[in-house]
Scaffold this active site. Structure first.
Site, mmCIF file in Angstrom:
data_model
loop_
_atom_site.group_PDB
_atom_site.id
_atom_site.type_symbol
_atom_site.label_atom_id
_atom_site.label_comp_id
_atom_site.label_asym_id
_atom_site.label_seq_id
_atom_site.Cartn_x
_atom_site.Cartn_y
_atom_site.Cartn_z
ATOM 1 N N CYS A 324 -19.906 107.840 43.118
ATOM 2 C CA CYS A 324 -19.279 107.438 44.460
ATOM 3 C C CYS A 324 -19.640 106.095 44.756
ATOM 4 C CB CYS A 324 -19.800 108.271 45.786
ATOM 5 S SG CYS A 324 -19.107 110.187 45.606
ATOM 6 N N ASP A 325 -20.392 105.585 43.536
ATOM 7 C CA ASP A 325 -20.807 104.030 43.949
ATOM 8 C C ASP A 325 -19.786 103.045 43.413
ATOM 9 O OD1 ASP A 325 -22.218 101.708 43.441
ATOM 10 O OD2 ASP A 325 -23.975 102.922 44.189
#
Ligand code: PLP
Length: 376
Positions: A324-325
């Protein structure tokens, strides 16, 4: 792809993401470098891939080792290397690490500052030391300049100081930057080191060793000069700088030894189009920047990717990891194209991923375990 690795992947279908590394290929690379540079002692840069099967094979071949930390020193010893075959090559070492390495019999240490030199004099008395000088990293796709190395002028004073402190002023080192694609980077650096040798001789300090560092490239998605071209440039430069009075020569290859011996197998998690009329597809793999592909930072190292649909029509893609980065994007600007038929659930391979992948993998970021490793 390497046939041995292809066979292993086909037979075992190991869970992804994983690295499969052909240890025989490591041996071939080691032998190729030894053939090309017979005058040099090879100190494998352990940080490129510290796996036990790699270290054990290199021990058997008579390799020496460049360790960046005490854990690497101990990994080499435990794989069967003698302490005399190990250089502690990091210029930044904890006192506890210096003491443990010295107690284990390691007697060769790098430094590039007066402060580190004083630590060595106190905690590794009498050791052979070499000073790292700053050189141009132009031509390197993964530069190492700025953080390490001192000027020729400072190195001169530091080597004189080393003798005064009771250490053995042994030699000089440099690193032309990793994945160095230009042979002349070594020539310029050797020229500098040669002049410093002469300077120090005139000051009464007789150095005995030149460490040419690493930097020798692996083939990724573009052609690179052959190892023989590097060897020729280096030999010529050494002759110009030292004539017949050649000092002991060390090289510290990392990437060259293990890079093209490894393949990462990865599952496609998603292929998506942001808008139906946007030709760009986003391909998300189950390995990314945080899963070990740290050298895709700045799109510096551009791995070749193979798919089950190679040969079919392709389209432009951005390639990203599974977390999710927002920084977990490998390639957006490097004009990667992948087959239009590529779909989620399929496996792709990232070639020449044997160096600087397993060790860069994060621990459980987003819950993802580091990639598994298979040595065949
Ligand atoms: C990283 C490193 C190496 C290995 O560099 P490669 O480009 O992988 O060959 C060698 N020596 C030192 C001091 C290093 O830091």
């Amino acid at each position: 792809m390497n046939p041995k690795i292809a066979r292993f992947l086909a037979q075992h279908q190991p869970a992804t993401p994983c690295l499969v590394l052909d240890v025989d290929r490591v041996e071939e690379n080691f032998r190729a470098l030894r053939r090309a540079l017979p005058l040099a002692s090879i100190y494998y840069a352990v940080k490129a891939n510290p796996a036990r099967p790699v270290l054990e094979r290199l021990v058997r071949l008579g390799s020496h080792f460049d360790a960046a930390g005490i854990e690497e020193v101990e990994a080499c010893l435990s794989a069967g290397a003698g302490a005399a075959a190990i250089s502690f090559g990091n210029t930044i070492k904890k006192v506890s690490a210096i003491r443990r390495a010295h107690a284990a019999g390691v007697s060769l240490f790098a430094f590039d500052s007066a402060e580190e030199l004083a630590k060595l004099a106190e905690h590794a008395p009498g050791a052979r030391v070499y000073c790292r000088i700053l050189v141009e990293n132009e031509g390197a796709e993964w530069p190492l300049s700025r953080k390490f190395g001192t000027t020729v002028e400072c190195a001169r004073d530091l080597m004189i100081e080393a003798g005064r402190l009771g250490l053995d002023p042994y030699g000089l080192s440099f690193h032309v930057g990793s994945q160095q694609t230009r042979t002349d980077a070594y020539e310029a650096a050797i020229g500098r080191v040669g002049m410093l040798f002469t300077d120090l001789r005139n000051a009464g300090v007789e150095l005995r060793m030149v460490n040419l560092g690493g930097g020798f490239p692996t083939r990724y998605n573009a052609e690179i000069p052959e190892i023989d071209s590097f060897a020729l440039a280096i030999s010529n430069a050494l002759t110009r700088a030292f004539g017949n009075a050649l000092p002991e020569i060390l090289v510290e290859p990392g990437r060259f030894i293990v890079g093209d011996a490894g393949v990462v197998s990865s599952e496609v998690v998603l292929v998506s189009q942001r808008c139906p009329d946007d030709p760009l597809r986003w391909v998300y793999l189950d390995i990314g920047r945080f899963g070990g592909l740290a050298e895709t930072e700045g799109e510096s190292i551009r791995y070749r990717i193979t798919t089950p649909h190679d040969g079919g029509p392709t389209g432009p893609v951005a390639i990203a990891g599974p977390t999710c980065d927002g920084a977990d994007i490998m390639y957006e600007r490097s004009n990667y194209r992948l087959p239009l038929a590529l779909a989620h659930g399929e496996r792709v391979e990232l070639l020449a991923t044997g160096a600087y992948v397993t060790t860069y993998a994060s621990q459980g970021f987003n819950g993802f375990a580091p990639l598994t490793e298979h040595y065949v």
